[in-house]
Motif scaffolding. Structure first.
Motif, short mmCIF file in Angstrom:
data_model
loop_
_atom_site.label_atom_id
_atom_site.label_comp_id
_atom_site.label_asym_id
_atom_site.label_seq_id
_atom_site.Cartn_x
_atom_site.Cartn_y
_atom_site.Cartn_z
N UNK A 294 -3.73 -6.41 7.66
CA UNK A 294 -2.20 -6.12 6.97
C UNK A 294 -1.30 -4.95 7.43
N UNK A 295 -0.34 -4.82 7.95
CA UNK A 295 0.49 -3.96 8.53
C UNK A 295 0.87 -4.78 10.09
N UNK A 296 1.79 -3.65 10.57
CA UNK A 296 2.57 -4.39 12.00
C UNK A 296 1.62 -2.91 12.81
N UNK A 297 1.14 -2.29 12.31
CA UNK A 297 0.44 -1.62 13.79
C UNK A 297 -0.64 -2.24 13.84
N UNK A 298 -1.62 -1.80 15.35
CA UNK A 298 -3.28 -1.90 15.73
C UNK A 298 -3.72 -1.32 16.40
N UNK A 299 -3.03 0.11 16.01
CA UNK A 299 -3.42 1.06 16.65
C UNK A 299 -4.61 1.83 16.04
N UNK B 282 4.73 6.35 3.69
CA UNK B 282 5.96 5.97 2.34
C UNK B 282 6.63 4.57 3.32
N UNK B 283 7.04 4.84 4.50
CA UNK B 283 8.25 3.87 4.69
C UNK B 283 8.12 2.84 4.64
N UNK B 284 7.71 2.03 4.49
CA UNK B 284 7.46 1.14 4.81
C UNK B 284 6.76 0.25 2.82
N UNK B 285 6.54 1.51 1.64
CA UNK B 285 6.03 1.54 0.55
C UNK B 285 7.64 1.19 -0.82
N UNK B 286 7.43 -0.28 0.40
CA UNK B 286 8.54 -1.13 -0.97
C UNK B 286 8.00 -2.62 -1.49
N UNK B 287 8.07 -2.81 -2.79
CA UNK B 287 7.52 -3.83 -3.53
C UNK B 287 8.08 -5.36 -2.69
N UNK B 288 9.30 -5.55 -2.44
CA UNK B 288 9.35 -6.36 -1.25
C UNK B 288 8.51 -6.71 -0.42
N UNK B 289 8.99 -5.26 0.47
CA UNK B 289 7.97 -5.61 2.11
C UNK B 289 6.37 -5.10 1.70
N UNK B 290 6.46 -5.10 1.28
CA UNK B 290 4.65 -5.19 0.69
C UNK B 290 4.61 -6.66 0.36
N UNK B 291 4.98 -7.13 -0.53
CA UNK B 291 4.34 -8.63 -0.34
C UNK B 291 4.90 -10.01 0.42
N UNK B 292 6.18 -9.21 1.78
CA UNK B 292 6.25 -9.84 2.23
C UNK B 292 5.10 -9.62 3.63
N UNK B 293 4.37 -8.35 3.58
CA UNK B 293 3.25 -8.19 4.28
C UNK B 293 2.38 -9.27 4.03
N UNK C 286 8.90 -4.91 7.89
CA UNK C 286 9.55 -3.61 7.19
C UNK C 286 10.16 -3.10 7.81
N UNK C 287 11.23 -3.35 8.82
CA UNK C 287 11.93 -3.31 9.84
C UNK C 287 12.76 -1.52 9.08
N UNK D 177 -6.49 -2.55 -1.88
CA UNK D 177 -6.06 -3.60 -2.96
C UNK D 177 -4.09 -4.15 -2.19
N UNK D 178 -4.41 -5.13 -2.61
CA UNK D 178 -3.18 -5.48 -2.56
C UNK D 178 -2.34 -5.90 -2.86
N UNK D 179 -1.07 -6.18 -3.69
CA UNK D 179 -0.15 -6.62 -4.35
C UNK D 179 -0.28 -7.45 -5.27
N UNK D 180 -0.65 -7.91 -6.52
CA UNK D 180 -0.86 -8.35 -7.29
C UNK D 180 -1.07 -10.05 -6.93
N UNK D 181 0.71 -10.75 -6.35
CA UNK D 181 0.90 -11.64 -6.10
C UNK D 181 0.66 -12.28 -5.06
N UNK D 182 0.35 -11.29 -3.86
CA UNK D 182 -0.39 -11.18 -2.21
C UNK D 182 -2.51 -11.73 -2.87
N UNK D 183 -2.78 -10.92 -3.61
CA UNK D 183 -3.99 -11.40 -4.62
C UNK D 183 -4.56 -12.66 -5.00
N UNK D 184 -3.46 -12.99 -5.91
CA UNK D 184 -3.67 -14.77 -6.48
C UNK D 184 -4.15 -15.31 -5.03
N UNK D 185 -2.55 -15.38 -4.39
CA UNK D 185 -2.54 -16.53 -3.75
C UNK D 185 -3.41 -15.87 -3.03
#
Length: 328
Positions: free
Chosen positions: A78-83, A291-302, A104-105, A13-21
Protein backbone atom coordinates in the motif's frame (compact mmCIF):
# COMPACT_ATOMS: atom_id res chain seq x y z
CA UNK A 1 -14.24 -16.66 -8.93
CA UNK A 2 -12.54 -19.53 -7.08
CA UNK A 3 -14.63 -21.13 -4.36
CA UNK A 4 -11.83 -20.56 -1.85
CA UNK A 5 -11.16 -16.90 -1.22
CA UNK A 6 -7.61 -15.62 -0.85
CA UNK A 7 -6.32 -15.11 2.65
CA UNK A 8 -5.13 -11.50 2.95
CA UNK A 9 -3.39 -9.88 5.93
CA UNK A 10 -3.25 -6.08 6.24
CA UNK A 11 -0.48 -4.68 8.47
CA UNK A 12 -1.95 -1.24 9.27
CA UNK A 13 -5.34 0.44 9.48
CA UNK A 14 -6.59 1.58 6.06
CA UNK A 15 -9.53 3.87 5.21
CA UNK A 16 -12.87 2.27 6.13
CA UNK A 17 -14.02 2.14 2.50
CA UNK A 18 -10.91 0.15 1.53
CA UNK A 19 -11.14 -2.28 4.45
CA UNK A 20 -14.85 -2.87 3.82
CA UNK A 21 -14.27 -3.72 0.17
CA UNK A 22 -11.43 -6.06 1.13
CA UNK A 23 -13.77 -7.84 3.51
CA UNK A 24 -16.27 -8.29 0.67
CA UNK A 25 -13.69 -9.76 -1.73
CA UNK A 26 -11.24 -11.72 0.40
CA UNK A 27 -10.75 -13.61 3.65
CA UNK A 28 -9.01 -10.64 5.23
CA UNK A 29 -7.38 -10.07 8.61
CA UNK A 30 -7.59 -6.40 9.58
CA UNK A 31 -5.88 -4.53 12.40
CA UNK A 32 -7.64 -2.90 15.33
CA UNK A 33 -4.32 -1.49 16.51
CA UNK A 34 -2.62 0.95 14.12
CA UNK A 35 0.92 0.52 15.44
CA UNK A 36 3.53 -0.97 13.06
CA UNK A 37 3.96 -4.72 13.24
CA UNK A 38 7.14 -6.14 14.73
CA UNK A 39 9.38 -8.40 12.65
CA UNK A 40 7.96 -11.39 14.54
CA UNK A 41 4.41 -10.26 13.76
CA UNK A 42 5.26 -9.88 10.07
CA UNK A 43 6.82 -13.35 9.93
CA UNK A 44 3.77 -14.87 11.63
CA UNK A 45 1.48 -13.15 9.14
CA UNK A 46 3.55 -14.20 6.14
CA UNK A 47 3.46 -17.83 7.27
CA UNK A 48 -0.33 -18.00 7.22
CA UNK A 49 -1.62 -15.82 4.35
CA UNK A 50 -1.68 -15.84 0.55
CA UNK A 51 -1.30 -12.07 0.24
CA UNK A 52 0.36 -9.55 2.56
CA UNK A 53 -0.64 -5.88 2.34
CA UNK A 54 2.17 -3.92 4.04
CA UNK A 55 2.95 -0.21 4.14
CA UNK A 56 6.16 1.83 4.16
CA UNK A 57 6.46 1.31 7.92
CA UNK A 58 7.02 -2.45 7.48
CA UNK A 59 10.58 -3.66 6.96
CA UNK A 60 10.12 -6.64 4.64
CA UNK A 61 13.80 -7.55 4.45
CA UNK A 62 15.54 -10.73 3.27
CA UNK A 63 15.48 -12.30 6.74
CA UNK A 64 11.73 -11.75 7.10
CA UNK A 65 11.00 -12.99 3.57
CA UNK A 66 13.17 -16.04 4.20
CA UNK A 67 10.76 -17.12 6.94
CA UNK A 68 7.61 -16.67 4.83
CA UNK A 69 5.36 -19.66 4.40
CA UNK A 70 4.78 -21.47 1.12
CA UNK A 71 1.30 -19.94 0.88
CA UNK A 72 2.53 -16.38 0.45
CA UNK A 73 2.51 -15.54 -3.25
CA UNK A 74 1.94 -11.76 -3.37
CA UNK A 75 3.08 -8.75 -1.37
CA UNK A 76 0.62 -6.05 -2.45
CA UNK A 77 2.18 -2.97 -0.90
CA UNK A 78 0.00 0.00 0.00
CA UNK A 79 2.15 2.83 -1.34
CA UNK A 80 4.30 3.76 -4.31
CA UNK A 81 7.73 3.26 -2.73
CA UNK A 82 9.11 -0.25 -2.36
CA UNK A 83 12.44 0.48 -0.67
CA UNK A 84 11.04 -1.23 2.47
CA UNK A 85 10.77 -4.54 0.58
CA UNK A 86 13.64 -6.75 -0.62
CA UNK A 87 12.08 -7.27 -4.05
CA UNK A 88 14.98 -9.40 -5.32
CA UNK A 89 14.70 -11.90 -2.47
CA UNK A 90 10.92 -11.99 -2.82
CA UNK A 91 11.16 -12.86 -6.50
CA UNK A 92 13.72 -15.55 -5.77
CA UNK A 93 11.20 -17.09 -3.38
CA UNK A 94 8.50 -16.92 -6.06
CA UNK A 95 6.66 -14.07 -4.32
CA UNK A 96 5.35 -11.26 -6.51
CA UNK A 97 5.49 -7.64 -5.34
CA UNK A 98 3.09 -4.89 -6.42
CA UNK A 99 2.73 -1.23 -5.43
CA UNK A 100 0.41 1.73 -6.05
CA UNK A 101 2.25 4.17 -8.34
CA UNK A 102 0.96 7.46 -9.67
CA UNK A 103 -1.99 7.85 -7.32
CA UNK A 104 -0.62 10.53 -5.01
CA UNK A 105 1.58 12.47 -7.44
CA UNK A 106 -0.65 15.55 -7.27
CA UNK A 107 -1.02 15.35 -3.49
CA UNK A 108 2.75 15.09 -3.02
CA UNK A 109 3.38 17.90 -5.49
CA UNK A 110 0.92 20.10 -3.59
CA UNK A 111 2.86 19.43 -0.39
CA UNK A 112 6.13 20.21 -2.13
CA UNK A 113 4.84 23.65 -3.09
CA UNK A 114 3.46 24.12 0.41
CA UNK A 115 6.89 23.45 1.88
CA UNK A 116 8.59 25.76 -0.60
CA UNK A 117 6.21 28.55 0.39
CA UNK A 118 6.43 27.71 4.10
CA UNK A 119 10.21 27.99 4.13
CA UNK A 120 10.64 30.98 1.83
CA UNK A 121 7.77 32.99 3.39
CA UNK A 122 8.55 31.92 6.99
CA UNK A 123 5.01 30.72 7.58
CA UNK A 124 5.76 28.53 10.67
CA UNK A 125 7.59 31.44 12.31
CA UNK A 126 4.57 33.66 11.73
CA UNK A 127 2.24 31.00 13.10
CA UNK A 128 4.39 30.59 16.22
CA UNK A 129 4.41 34.36 16.75
CA UNK A 130 0.62 34.51 16.60
CA UNK A 131 0.18 31.53 18.89
CA UNK A 132 2.55 33.03 21.45
CA UNK A 133 0.49 36.21 21.69
CA UNK A 134 3.60 38.35 21.19
CA UNK A 135 2.60 39.96 17.88
CA UNK A 136 2.50 43.74 18.20
CA UNK A 137 1.21 44.58 14.73
CA UNK A 138 2.46 45.07 11.21
CA UNK A 139 5.89 46.61 10.58
CA UNK A 140 7.65 47.35 7.26
CA UNK A 141 10.65 45.11 8.01
CA UNK A 142 8.96 42.40 10.09
CA UNK A 143 8.85 38.72 9.05
CA UNK A 144 10.28 39.36 5.60
CA UNK A 145 10.68 36.29 3.45
CA UNK A 146 11.38 35.92 -0.23
CA UNK A 147 9.34 35.92 -3.43
CA UNK A 148 9.37 32.59 -5.30
CA UNK A 149 8.41 33.99 -8.72
CA UNK A 150 11.50 34.17 -10.86
CA UNK A 151 13.49 31.74 -8.73
CA UNK A 152 15.20 28.73 -10.28
CA UNK A 153 13.79 25.42 -9.07
CA UNK A 154 15.95 22.34 -9.55
CA UNK A 155 13.89 19.14 -9.48
CA UNK A 156 15.81 15.99 -8.61
CA UNK A 157 13.81 13.19 -10.23
CA UNK A 158 11.37 14.00 -13.01
CA UNK A 159 8.86 11.19 -12.75
CA UNK A 160 5.15 11.65 -12.06
CA UNK A 161 5.69 13.70 -8.91
CA UNK A 162 8.55 15.75 -10.35
CA UNK A 163 6.48 16.68 -13.40
CA UNK A 164 3.51 17.58 -11.20
CA UNK A 165 5.81 19.85 -9.18
CA UNK A 166 7.11 21.41 -12.40
CA UNK A 167 3.59 22.28 -13.59
CA UNK A 168 2.78 23.96 -10.28
CA UNK A 169 6.10 25.79 -10.15
CA UNK A 170 5.54 27.26 -13.61
CA UNK A 171 2.16 28.58 -12.46
CA UNK A 172 4.00 30.36 -9.63
CA UNK A 173 6.38 31.95 -12.13
CA UNK A 174 9.40 29.82 -11.27
CA UNK A 175 12.04 28.69 -13.77
CA UNK A 176 12.10 24.90 -13.88
CA UNK A 177 15.30 22.88 -14.16
CA UNK A 178 15.73 19.16 -13.60
CA UNK A 179 18.13 16.25 -13.32
CA UNK A 180 16.87 12.78 -14.09
CA UNK A 181 18.28 9.37 -14.90
CA UNK A 182 16.85 9.79 -18.39
CA UNK A 183 16.10 13.01 -20.19
CA UNK A 184 12.44 13.69 -20.89
CA UNK A 185 11.08 13.59 -24.42
CA UNK A 186 11.39 16.96 -26.18
CA UNK A 187 7.63 17.50 -26.29
CA UNK A 188 7.33 16.91 -22.52
CA UNK A 189 10.25 19.25 -21.85
CA UNK A 190 8.53 21.88 -23.98
CA UNK A 191 5.21 21.46 -22.14
CA UNK A 192 6.93 21.92 -18.80
CA UNK A 193 9.31 24.57 -20.10
CA UNK A 194 12.01 22.64 -18.22
CA UNK A 195 15.79 22.79 -18.63
CA UNK A 196 17.67 19.48 -18.32
CA UNK A 197 21.03 19.11 -16.59
CA UNK A 198 23.05 16.00 -17.24
CA UNK A 199 25.30 16.92 -14.31
CA UNK A 200 23.56 17.03 -10.93
CA UNK A 201 26.53 18.93 -9.48
CA UNK A 202 26.20 21.67 -12.06
CA UNK A 203 22.47 22.01 -11.48
CA UNK A 204 22.68 22.03 -7.67
CA UNK A 205 25.26 24.82 -7.68
CA UNK A 206 23.00 27.15 -9.68
CA UNK A 207 19.54 26.63 -8.19
CA UNK A 208 17.66 28.79 -5.69
CA UNK A 209 15.49 25.88 -4.56
CA UNK A 210 16.12 22.12 -4.81
CA UNK A 211 13.16 19.74 -4.68
CA UNK A 212 13.92 16.05 -4.07
CA UNK A 213 11.36 13.91 -5.91
CA UNK A 214 13.25 10.73 -6.77
CA UNK A 215 12.70 7.24 -5.32
CA UNK A 216 15.00 5.75 -2.69
CA UNK A 217 17.17 3.10 -4.33
CA UNK A 218 20.78 2.00 -3.74
CA UNK A 219 21.76 4.49 -6.46
CA UNK A 220 19.99 7.43 -4.81
CA UNK A 221 21.01 6.79 -1.19
CA UNK A 222 22.72 10.01 0.02
CA UNK A 223 22.59 11.36 -3.52
CA UNK A 224 22.53 14.72 -1.77
CA UNK A 225 25.60 14.01 0.33
CA UNK A 226 27.79 16.48 2.23
CA UNK A 227 29.89 17.33 -0.83
CA UNK A 228 26.88 17.99 -3.02
CA UNK A 229 25.00 19.93 -0.32
CA UNK A 230 28.02 22.21 0.00
CA UNK A 231 27.63 23.08 -3.69
CA UNK A 232 24.31 24.78 -2.96
CA UNK A 233 24.19 28.56 -2.80
CA UNK A 234 24.10 30.02 0.70
CA UNK A 235 20.69 31.56 0.05
CA UNK A 236 19.27 28.34 -1.42
CA UNK A 237 16.55 26.13 0.04
CA UNK A 238 16.08 22.35 -0.20
CA UNK A 239 12.76 20.51 0.05
CA UNK A 240 12.25 16.75 0.32
CA UNK A 241 8.89 14.99 -0.09
CA UNK A 242 10.36 11.77 -1.52
CA UNK A 243 12.47 9.56 0.77
CA UNK A 244 14.64 10.67 3.66
CA UNK A 245 17.64 8.55 2.70
CA UNK A 246 18.25 10.59 -0.45
CA UNK A 247 19.70 13.37 1.74
CA UNK A 248 22.52 12.98 4.25
CA UNK A 249 20.51 14.34 7.17
CA UNK A 250 23.46 14.94 9.49
CA UNK A 251 25.35 16.87 6.81
CA UNK A 252 22.24 18.90 6.01
CA UNK A 253 21.80 19.75 9.68
CA UNK A 254 25.39 20.97 9.96
CA UNK A 255 25.09 23.18 6.89
CA UNK A 256 21.77 24.65 8.03
CA UNK A 257 23.20 25.40 11.47
CA UNK A 258 26.27 27.08 9.98
CA UNK A 259 24.20 29.17 7.56
CA UNK A 260 25.69 27.54 4.46
CA UNK A 261 22.16 26.59 3.35
CA UNK A 262 19.35 29.09 3.93
CA UNK A 263 16.53 26.69 4.77
CA UNK A 264 14.90 23.30 4.34
CA UNK A 265 11.41 21.82 4.20
CA UNK A 266 11.26 18.12 5.03
CA UNK A 267 8.37 15.67 5.04
CA UNK A 268 10.58 12.55 5.22
CA UNK A 269 13.63 11.61 7.28
CA UNK A 270 16.63 9.37 6.90
CA UNK A 271 15.89 7.35 10.05
CA UNK A 272 12.11 7.40 10.03
CA UNK A 273 10.71 8.90 13.22
CA UNK A 274 14.21 9.24 14.73
CA UNK A 275 14.78 12.81 13.51
CA UNK A 276 18.06 14.55 14.30
CA UNK A 277 17.18 16.60 17.43
CA UNK A 278 19.39 19.49 16.26
CA UNK A 279 17.27 19.69 13.13
CA UNK A 280 14.15 20.24 15.23
CA UNK A 281 15.68 23.30 16.89
CA UNK A 282 16.32 25.29 13.71
CA UNK A 283 14.00 28.17 12.81
CA UNK A 284 14.93 27.97 9.13
CA UNK A 285 13.57 24.41 8.85
CA UNK A 286 9.97 23.26 8.36
CA UNK A 287 9.35 19.68 9.47
CA UNK A 288 6.21 17.69 8.64
CA UNK A 289 5.25 14.13 9.74
CA UNK A 290 5.38 12.36 6.34
CA UNK A 291 2.00 13.73 5.26
CA UNK A 292 2.69 14.41 1.59
CA UNK A 293 0.20 11.76 0.44
CA UNK A 294 -2.22 12.27 3.33
CA UNK A 295 -5.44 13.10 1.55
CA UNK A 296 -8.56 10.99 1.93
CA UNK A 297 -8.97 10.84 -1.84
CA UNK A 298 -5.40 9.69 -2.39
CA UNK A 299 -5.46 7.06 0.33
CA UNK A 300 -8.69 5.56 -1.01
CA UNK A 301 -7.27 5.48 -4.54
CA UNK A 302 -4.18 3.71 -3.17
CA UNK A 303 -6.47 1.13 -1.63
CA UNK A 304 -8.34 0.68 -4.89
CA UNK A 305 -5.04 -0.07 -6.63
CA UNK A 306 -4.17 -2.64 -3.97
CA UNK A 307 -7.56 -4.28 -4.47
CA UNK A 308 -7.09 -4.35 -8.24
CA UNK A 309 -3.64 -5.90 -7.92
CA UNK A 310 -4.89 -8.64 -5.61
CA UNK A 311 -8.05 -9.33 -7.63
CA UNK A 312 -6.09 -9.53 -10.89
CA UNK A 313 -3.64 -11.94 -9.27
CA UNK A 314 -6.51 -14.02 -7.90
CA UNK A 315 -7.92 -14.27 -11.42
CA UNK A 316 -4.65 -15.75 -12.65
CA UNK A 317 -3.20 -12.68 -14.32
CA UNK A 318 -0.19 -10.45 -13.76
CA UNK A 319 -0.93 -7.64 -11.28
CA UNK A 320 -1.05 -4.36 -13.23
CA UNK A 321 1.42 -2.69 -10.83
CA UNK A 322 3.92 -5.54 -10.62
CA UNK A 323 7.37 -4.46 -9.40
CA UNK A 324 10.42 -6.22 -10.82
CA UNK A 325 14.06 -5.77 -9.71
CA UNK A 326 15.04 -4.20 -13.04
CA UNK A 327 12.71 -1.26 -12.27
CA UNK A 328 14.65 -0.34 -9.14
Amino acid sequence: MPSKRLSVTVTRRLPDAVETRMRELFDVKLRDDDTPMTSADLVAAMQTCDVLVPTVTDDINAKVIGQAGDRLKLIASYGAGVDHIDVQTARQRGILVSNTPGVVADDTADMTMALILAVTRRIPEGLALMQSGDWNGWAPTAMMGGRIAGRRLGILGMGRVGQAVARRARAFGMQVHYNNRRRLRPEVEDQLDATWWESLDQMVARMDIISVNCPHTPATFHLMNARRLKLMKKDAVIVNTARGGVIDENALTRLLRSGDIAGAGLDVYENGTDVNPRLRELKNVVLLPHMGSATLEGRIEMGEKVLLNIKTFQDGHRPPDLVVPSML
